[in-house]
Design a protein around this motif. Sequence first.
Motif: not given
Lengths: 356, 356, 356, 356
Positions: C154, C171-172, C177, C179, C327
């Motif tokens: 991330y 994060a996703e 991305r 966190p 990432v």
Amino acid sequence: MSSTFGKFLTITTFGESHGPAVGMILDGCPPGIPLDDATVQRDLDRRRPGQSAVTTQRQEPDRVEILSGVFEGITTGASIAMMVRSVDARPKDYSTLKDVFRPGHADLTYWKKYGVRDHRGSGRASGRETVARVAAGSVARRLLEREGCRVQAYTVQVGDLVATERDLAAAEQNPVRCPDRAVAGEMERAILEARDAGDSLGGVVEVQATGVPAGLGDPVMDKLEASLAAALMSIGAVKGFEVGEGFAAARLRGSQMNDPMTSRGFASNHAGGILGGISTGEPIVCRVAVKAPSSIAVAQRTVDVTGGERELTVEGRHDPCLCPRVVPVVEAMTCLVLADALIRQRAIEPWRPGPA
Amino acid sequence: MSSTFGKFLTITTFGESHGPAVGMILDGCPPGIPLDDATVQRDLDRRRPGQSAVTTQRQEPDRVEILSGVFEGITTGASIAMMVRSVDARPKDYSTLKDVFRPGHADLTYWKKYGVRDHRGSGRASGRETVARVAAGSVARRLLEREGCRVQAYTVQVGDLVATERDLAAAEQNPVRCPDRAVAGEMERAILEARDAGDSLGGVVEVQATGVPAGLGDPVMDKLEASLAAALMSIGAVKGFEVGEGFAAARLRGSQMNDPMTSRGFASNHAGGILGGISTGEPIVCRVAVKAPSSIAVAQRTVDVTGGERELTVEGRHDPCLCPRVVPVVEAMTCLVLADALIRQRAIEPWRPGPA
Amino acid sequence: MSSTFGKFLTITTFGESHGPAVGMILDGCPPGIPLDDATVQRDLDRRRPGQSAVTTQRQEPDRVEILSGVFEGITTGASIAMMVRSVDARPKDYSTLKDVFRPGHADLTYWKKYGVRDHRGSGRASGRETVARVAAGSVARRLLEREGCRVQAYTVQVGDLVATERDLAAAEQNPVRCPDRAVAGEMERAILEARDAGDSLGGVVEVQATGVPAGLGDPVMDKLEASLAAALMSIGAVKGFEVGEGFAAARLRGSQMNDPMTSRGFASNHAGGILGGISTGEPIVCRVAVKAPSSIAVAQRTVDVTGGERELTVEGRHDPCLCPRVVPVVEAMTCLVLADALIRQRAIEPWRPGPA
Amino acid sequence: MSSTFGKFLTITTFGESHGPAVGMILDGCPPGIPLDDATVQRDLDRRRPGQSAVTTQRQEPDRVEILSGVFEGITTGASIAMMVRSVDARPKDYSTLKDVFRPGHADLTYWKKYGVRDHRGSGRASGRETVARVAAGSVARRLLEREGCRVQAYTVQVGDLVATERDLAAAEQNPVRCPDRAVAGEMERAILEARDAGDSLGGVVEVQATGVPAGLGDPVMDKLEASLAAALMSIGAVKGFEVGEGFAAARLRGSQMNDPMTSRGFASNHAGGILGGISTGEPIVCRVAVKAPSSIAVAQRTVDVTGGERELTVEGRHDPCLCPRVVPVVEAMTCLVLADALIRQRAIEPWRPGPA
């Protein structure tokens, strides 16, 4: 990287014929293998010069020292170094060879490759380097023994004399290491006769590995027979390699060559224990052709470093036939290949589906 | 790493007999080597099935596609990928072989090793994988040609028939690829006869490399003959390897085996162009023993995956003798070994002392 | 061998930015790992261009095809090849760059090294090569998941903006991305602002691996952190690597840096899950510094192939910040290193003495 | 293979802290490089313990012996072995550590990995292993010097103290090896103060390589920075690696990070001498983060082999800061990487098209 062999269990050797020492580093050995100087020494003693009349009379005690990787009698997983100091080096024996290339030797080719050459003995090309191989093979052998594998090599041909029996117990009881008692004596006499004539003899060494589990060897490029071939062809003086029927397979039809399978296993072993590069569980049987030693006391035509023609008679204490002393080296290299393959197979087994 | 061969110039192959494609990545190729699809295709066509009555009748056009590493007609130094799509795959032909192990094949050993097996054709163990080798060898050959090296293989034995002539130009003019016109016809008839009997024949393939400079090959473990042995023994069905006199060396005395040197070069070539693991400048000559194809139409005893005994007759379109189609594969692997050795030798030359 | 990574589990990649395809061969994968196109595709989609406003707008569907090594849904132990065809290649975009070296790119160095250069996009130096890494990483990730290991990367820094939270689930859920939900939006705005200014931003990507068993990694040269460093530093644009405290360790005293051990495990993880090159069982935490993309729309001083000075503005569709798309590549390389180490550890365990 | 580093020029090391010897084999070195014991000894002396108050007071003469690969003062192309016998080993010092794991050390992880552990000192994980690296680096340095390359490392940070000057000549004139005379004294005092408190300090070591020709390094996986990272991260206690701007690059925009090119070369060197994995011809500049030594005389919480909690104070003679003695090791590994890359580049140059 030219002095390294093996993918997971790797041996790297060093040392020249008349340098201060020969030795090796064996990396990738699993922990927990019992090992001590005495065990390795036993294997080295089988390779040592001066064992009998059919080998060179050069005397080298070849005392091994374990320098690392062993603690309280077992391997630790760290790289294992072993070394043998040279004792009987007589560099002055070789000063006459400083500027001349001995036929059959690597003198010329090292010169062509490197532009510099350690002319004492055969330098890096010396058979003395195999001390390091035997020491490493000793470790590999211990590992294999724990899995029930046994590796033995022996002389099956010297000049025109061919062994027909395979009495493996007998092989270590005669100086030629021939498993055919009837022929062993003839071989010995032939070697001594050639030696007395200032000449030398070739032969064939066979190696058999029993108790090898099915599944060793990695297709496609790292086929077990390819690894064995590379290992054994890397021994000086070896000019050929075969597995199972080998060159005799050229004359067999498919119906003769294929080994039938029954519920009790293979009905024959023409394959020599390997199919598709992977061990079958049958004994692995390979043979190598060993040329006659190149150092002979008869006059030969050659050239010197300036290109001038010379007649050369190689003096000194040389093996009249290499087979007896190649036997432990063939065993060592075979052990290294099999131990490497065994470790690699263990690596993938935890994920292996289907029946064990 | 089991599908990779080579130290500096490395080939890594992929593909199964009846998968969507076979191919390879060749890494370490120097920039500036001319290369195009047509050149590679010519080499692949020599390996292609269906070329004559003595090969399998399976039809595969084997059209190569260069996927990377070539720009505006020359290699760029980047990894070179090439691929051949499968066309004539007939997976249903093989459904009957799903649960049974064919004698002489790798069926059983893959099962023992991996616990899973692609039973279509021989899966990964198929000779079809050699498409990738020939494609890579084509690049290596181009590199060698620029240095004046030429590599040719040919059939010198089929069953009991042995070629005595070495008319290399003739070899490509008969379907057996035999350099002895007189014997070539006999070989062809013997193969057809074996095929008609539902059986198959073994043989011997020889390879000769001329124009190889002295100095190639890296002692001690990467001796040129060891690399050649590994390369050629990794070809399916090869059971033996020899260089120069090979197994015949066992019968020669040192005084017969040693090649005398004169001011005009070597007076003979018993060594086969290699001494101490390094090329001498003389032609390199090697031979491999090729077993008879294992797929035969005669009934054989075998077992199935449950261990039950079965009688099996292998149907389908198979080669009755592998030699003619092994020839280009032997050439390819020889080219890869020599090109690798050549590149490695170039690496150390800038520092090389003494005469060039 | 320059396109190969890994010792036991090895990836070899091929392909140029505007060539017909990119892909790889993964060799050494154990049999029995479930794998299909859809699984790999999911991982590739996370790397794909055109996912959001903060990435390049170049559109590539990046459809993966598995060419070998998988049969009936599981790996067979054979080499696994995968390929992605190029679709949105627009070579003509790059004709203007034929003779000029873009600052910050590898244009000049490839030219210096090889004397030839595929000038379309960045040729072999293109980030497009990472498609192959992500595909291979997908296989490694499946293998690790079966052992309970989980790897996630991330973005923790973009320009001057630094994330302090580590909400991995978050994060996703944002295009950067990141966190840290609070900072993610700021990062996104900063990237768009730089893009609009024709410029680009650097950043830092962190990767965390949990569930990694103690004992992975091979001292001395193949320390786990050394392998991770090599793997992650081989990703284009990465200029730094650190594990655990990393460069912050320079300011800590031994009494602060050492992680105390208790009967319930480590009391802290300054080491980042590795001691002496071997995993401790704690989470492995590494970070990489990612430089700002070199392709920028502001005028720069440079030279052409003749050495003449030029002013250059790089046109085209480029990433304004690489972190979001780096990432999945960092994850893939981390998975490959850990899977390799896991397989190697399995190889020696059968002989391991003492408690399991 | 875990004790081997390098692709063409490979070092394999052996030896434990309190074993009989440490040493290495360097394989792949070209012939013709001048080498003798005295030259190597000079490099080893810079690494030796007991040099000053800021290093451990353990005394080891570290006398090197060249065992092979050198003849009449130059390398022969054969593998080079060197060895240093242990003299000041005091195994009894460590008997108290037999059953307890020292925090920050590899004691626990070796135990977890191998199930067996040489508890004398740090066994194989000891910094003593770097004797072998420095010896090998000495050969690589000789090779590089012949091509005009010069490699020097120095301490740029100790705890919170950061060097700003880069007076390389000054670096070898103070015990900290700091190129900033003004800060060097402060660093020395800080180290002694930490030592007196029973604690230790971390720092940063930078290495600079000048005279490196453009073109070294092999994309894609063997990028020069990846090889350097692997080499330097394999040194114990190193927790981070960066090249050029390194982690500072995260804060730079593309327009700041890109090095403009002019007809006289690069106008700046933010890249640190490497673009796309290949050297640019500018100085290569890397830094490593070195953690504070784990052996400290303050009480720490830990566990023993049975899992029981213990309080431990590590006695003995230890380095209070590793930087001064890491400097020659960083140089050695950098030399090995560059020499390897140089040899590999020489390998492909003969075929290289275009301007030299």
